[in-house]
Design an enzyme around this catalytic site. Structure first.
Site, PDB file in Angstrom:
ATOM      1  N   ASP A  24     -13.680  14.942  -3.888  1.00 38.48           N
ATOM      2  CA  ASP A  24     -13.788  16.229  -4.584  1.00 38.48           C
ATOM      3  C   ASP A  24     -15.095  16.234  -5.356  1.00 38.48           C
ATOM      4  O   ASP A  24     -15.933  15.345  -5.159  1.00 38.48           O
ATOM      5  CB  ASP A  24     -12.562  16.415  -5.516  1.00 38.48           C
ATOM      6  N   ARG A  64       2.393  -0.093  10.856  1.00 41.37           N
ATOM      7  CA  ARG A  64       3.380   0.006  11.931  1.00 41.37           C
ATOM      8  C   ARG A  64       3.744  -1.326  12.592  1.00 41.37           C
ATOM      9  O   ARG A  64       4.930  -1.541  12.890  1.00 41.37           O
ATOM     10  CB  ARG A  64       2.926   1.064  12.952  1.00 41.37           C
ATOM     11  N   LYS A  72      -7.313   8.205  -1.332  1.00 41.04           N
ATOM     12  CA  LYS A  72      -8.622   8.600  -0.772  1.00 41.04           C
ATOM     13  C   LYS A  72      -9.185   9.863  -1.425  1.00 41.04           C
ATOM     14  O   LYS A  72      -9.330  10.902  -0.769  1.00 41.04           O
ATOM     15  CB  LYS A  72      -8.521   8.821   0.734  1.00 41.04           C
ATOM     16  N   LYS A 130       0.847  -1.194   0.000  1.00 44.67           N
ATOM     17  CA  LYS A 130       0.000   0.000   0.000  1.00 44.67           C
ATOM     18  C   LYS A 130       0.881   1.242   0.000  1.00 44.67           C
ATOM     19  O   LYS A 130       1.689   1.455   0.906  1.00 44.67           O
ATOM     20  CB  LYS A 130      -0.914   0.019   1.223  1.00 44.67           C
ATOM     21  N   ASP A 180      -3.291   4.402  -2.091  1.00 41.97           N
ATOM     22  CA  ASP A 180      -4.293   4.854  -1.103  1.00 41.97           C
ATOM     23  C   ASP A 180      -4.286   6.380  -1.023  1.00 41.97           C
ATOM     24  O   ASP A 180      -3.671   6.950  -0.130  1.00 41.97           O
ATOM     25  CB  ASP A 180      -3.906   4.206   0.241  1.00 41.97           C
ATOM     26  N   THR A 190     -10.657   4.114  10.293  1.00 41.35           N
ATOM     27  CA  THR A 190     -10.488   3.239  11.470  1.00 41.35           C
ATOM     28  C   THR A 190      -9.951   4.002  12.683  1.00 41.35           C
ATOM     29  O   THR A 190      -9.913   3.464  13.782  1.00 41.35           O
ATOM     30  CB  THR A 190      -9.555   2.053  11.134  1.00 41.35           C
TER      31      THR A 190
END
Ligand code: C5P
Length: 228
Positions: free
Chosen positions: A65, A209, A62, A32, A60, A119
């Protein structure tokens, strides 16, 4: 269930090093690329990742608009040859349908997912922005995205099942906020472990992470792959 590793590290070199170390699993792992890496390293970075192995790439960014701007951006992103992209479901059904109409004209297009509720939101934070109960809103966003012709949703593992029930079992759910072995949640709120994600029918888990901050990221990936 597939593993998608988030390359959110502070330098391009660190991201490439991690990907290089995972190259022999590249047919099983998605990478990603998020805002940090894309803004810093650009389209050339995607090319470099592809050269390292058979990795599939989720970009990613996102999008959020007006419909035409989103469709223009989605078309440009599709030209990069990535395998999956995303938009915010709260951009609305017309914007998402415009994106799909544009992408469906291409010879091939990436999978397109809609972000339901980040999340990092808990119930209270979500309601403060959307003035709605989180699960009701996720259900509504999912139906809207499904009807707009998207391929699936970005959601927490806790909403994966309700999304599939409200749309179709084939409607993809991709779940960030996964802490495979009980690692720290940090800024994430709706965190799940592998078992919860699997039982919820998640098609993809995104792990950042807990992998790239580990002493031995490759070993964590191997353990995750072993369990999924
Ligand atoms: O480090 P961690 O495992 O929390 O990383 C999760 C990744 O998934 C981050 O790159 C974050 O931007 C992304 N993401 C998320 N929640 C969403 C959508 C994307 O955490 N709803």
């Amino acid at each position: 269930m597939k593993l998608c590793v988030a390359l959110d590290m502070s330098s391009k070199q660190q991201c490439l090093q991690l990907a290089e170390g995972l190259a022999d699993f590249s047919d099983k792992i998605w990478l990603k690329v998020g805002l940090r890496a894309y803004l810093r390293d650009g389209a050339g970075f995607i090319e470099e990742l592809k050269k390292l192995g058979d990795f599939k790439i989720f970009l990613d960014l996102k999008l959020y608009d007006i419909p035409n701007t989103m469709a223009d951006a989605a078309e440009e992103i599709a030209k990069l040859g990535v395998d999956m992209i995303n938009v915010h479901a709260s951009s609305g059904k017309r914007a998402m349908a415009t994106v799909m109409e544009r992408l469906n004209k291409l010879a091939s297009r990436p999978l397109v997912l809609a972000v339901s509720a980040l999340t990092s939101f808990d119930e209270t934070e979500f309601s403060a922005v959307y003035d709605q109960n989180l699960s009701d809103a996720v259900r509504k966003f999912s139906v809207m995205s499904y009807e707009a012709g998207l391929d699936g949703m970005v959601c927490s593992a806790f909403e994966s099942r309700l999304i599939k029930d409200a749309t179709s079992a084939n409607f993809i759910t991709l779940c960030p906020g996964v802490r495979p072995f009980g690692e720290s949640a940090v800024d994430q709120k709706r965190v799940a472990d592998l078992d919860v994600a699997r039982k919820a029918g998640a098609d993809f888990i995104v792990v950042g992470r807990p992998i790239y901050q580990a002493q031995n990221p490759r070993e964590i990936c191997e353990r995750i792959l072993g369990q999924i």
